[in-house]
Design an enzyme around this catalytic site. Structure first.
Site, PDB file in Angstrom:
ATOM      1  N   GLU A  64       0.836  -1.208   0.000  1.00  0.00           N
ATOM      2  CA  GLU A  64       0.000   0.000   0.000  1.00  0.00           C
ATOM      3  C   GLU A  64       0.872   1.260   0.000  1.00  0.00           C
ATOM      4  OE1 GLU A  64      -1.782  -3.474   1.268  1.00  0.00           O
ATOM      5  OE2 GLU A  64      -0.721  -2.300   2.779  1.00  0.00           O
ATOM      6  N   GLU A  88      -3.171 -10.223  -3.251  1.00  0.00           N
ATOM      7  CA  GLU A  88      -4.173 -10.188  -2.183  1.00  0.00           C
ATOM      8  C   GLU A  88      -5.561  -9.796  -2.685  1.00  0.00           C
ATOM      9  OE1 GLU A  88      -3.515  -5.763  -0.307  1.00  0.00           O
ATOM     10  OE2 GLU A  88      -2.028  -7.276   0.167  1.00  0.00           O
TER      11      GLU A  88
END
Length: 291
Positions: A64, A88
């Site tokens: 992120e 993910e």
């Protein structure tokens, strides 16, 4: 992040004193005061973290993150990062479509390494879905989630989706005793040379990398089955190589039969030409080791 920064210097010094010089960080979820992941607030924060880690000779793998901007040229300890829809995403949504993996080399990967975490063998989550702890989360019920590729393509993505650090991200039980796991044992992510041999954005891609005296080739396709002819003239001309080919099985298909694969071995030289056959949503990975 505010709490993290208060402890930043102390934490990295503590890790360094313990002999830990690699850190993986993540920033899932919201940020304080309405800031977003790519705003100036986070740009300054990431730079502070990178500089602090460098001070203590620590490499970073960031998930992120802000987008890659070339900061690795100044701070090479910024080893790799996520910064796009990685593996993910397949855990709680429709997942990344087959074309996603053959689009990233022409887009996100142009800016730097990506820690996609490829290499899932339980394509349909057959083992994971039996867990009583797996529940509906985010957008989609877990029973509908899966990986949108073949097993051979999962292996090929270790070569295609470049990162100097690769992670075998599946459950250990899905790798134990699996013959195809040998590719991960032989692979060296710290490559010295790379070349894109063929491809079209969103259609297919073929990439080869060299680490030491070994070569690794990864090929992948989108939703269409494909055959690509590859000249092996990138190999050294005075050597014979043992090629271990991790290919889609004859009946492989990313929707109906994603785990069908075969391992083929042959001897090759720089004068040879290989036909790389890929199923729908499939791929192929090859290890070339000099004899």
């Amino acid at each position: 992040i505010v709490n993290y920064e208060k402890q930043l210097d102390k934490s990295y010094k503590w890790y360094a004193d313990l002999g830990i010089h690699s850190v993986k960080t993540g920033y899932a979820g919201g940020l304080p005061n309405g800031h977003n992941h790519h705003g100036q607030y986070n740009v300054r924060h990431y730079r502070k973290v990178v500089k602090t880690a460098a001070k203590y000779h620590t490499t970073l793998d960031v998930h992120e993150p802000i987008k890659d901007t070339g900061i690795r040229r100044t701070y090479p300890n910024m080893m790799t990062r996520e910064g796009a829809r990685g593996m993910e995403w397949n855990a709680w949504s429709e997942g990344n479509p087959p074309e996603h993996h053959v689009l990233l080399p022409f887009t996100r990967l142009l800016s730097g390494p990506m820690d996609y975490t490829p290499g899932i063998f339980d394509i349909l989550y057959e083992r994971a879905k039996k867990s009583p702890y797996r529940k509906k989360w985010n957008m989609k019920d877990s029973k509908d989630c899966r990986i949108n590729s073949t097993l051979a393509k999962q292996i090929a993505n270790w070569v295609i989706l470049y990162s100097p650090l690769q992670m075998a991200a599946d459950m250990i039980e899905n790798y134990e005793g699996h013959p195809a796991f040998q590719f991960f044992r032989d692979f060296d992510a710290d490559c010295d040379w790379s070349e894109a041999l063929a491809g079209e954005p969103g259609e297919y891609v073929v990439i080869v990398r060299r680490a030491g005296d070994k070569y690794f080739l990864g090929a992948a396709t989108n939703e269409d089955a494909r055959e690509v002819t590859v000249k092996l003239d990138f190999l050294e001309t005075d050597k014979t190589y043992r090629a271990v080919i991790y290919a889609d099985g004859k009946e492989a298909d990313w929707i109906t039969n994603p785990t069908a694969y075969e391992i083929i071995e042959k001897q090759v030289t720089a004068e040879d030409i290989l036909s790389v056959d890929m199923a729908r949503g499939g791929g192929q990975a090859i290890t070339f080791m000099p004899l």
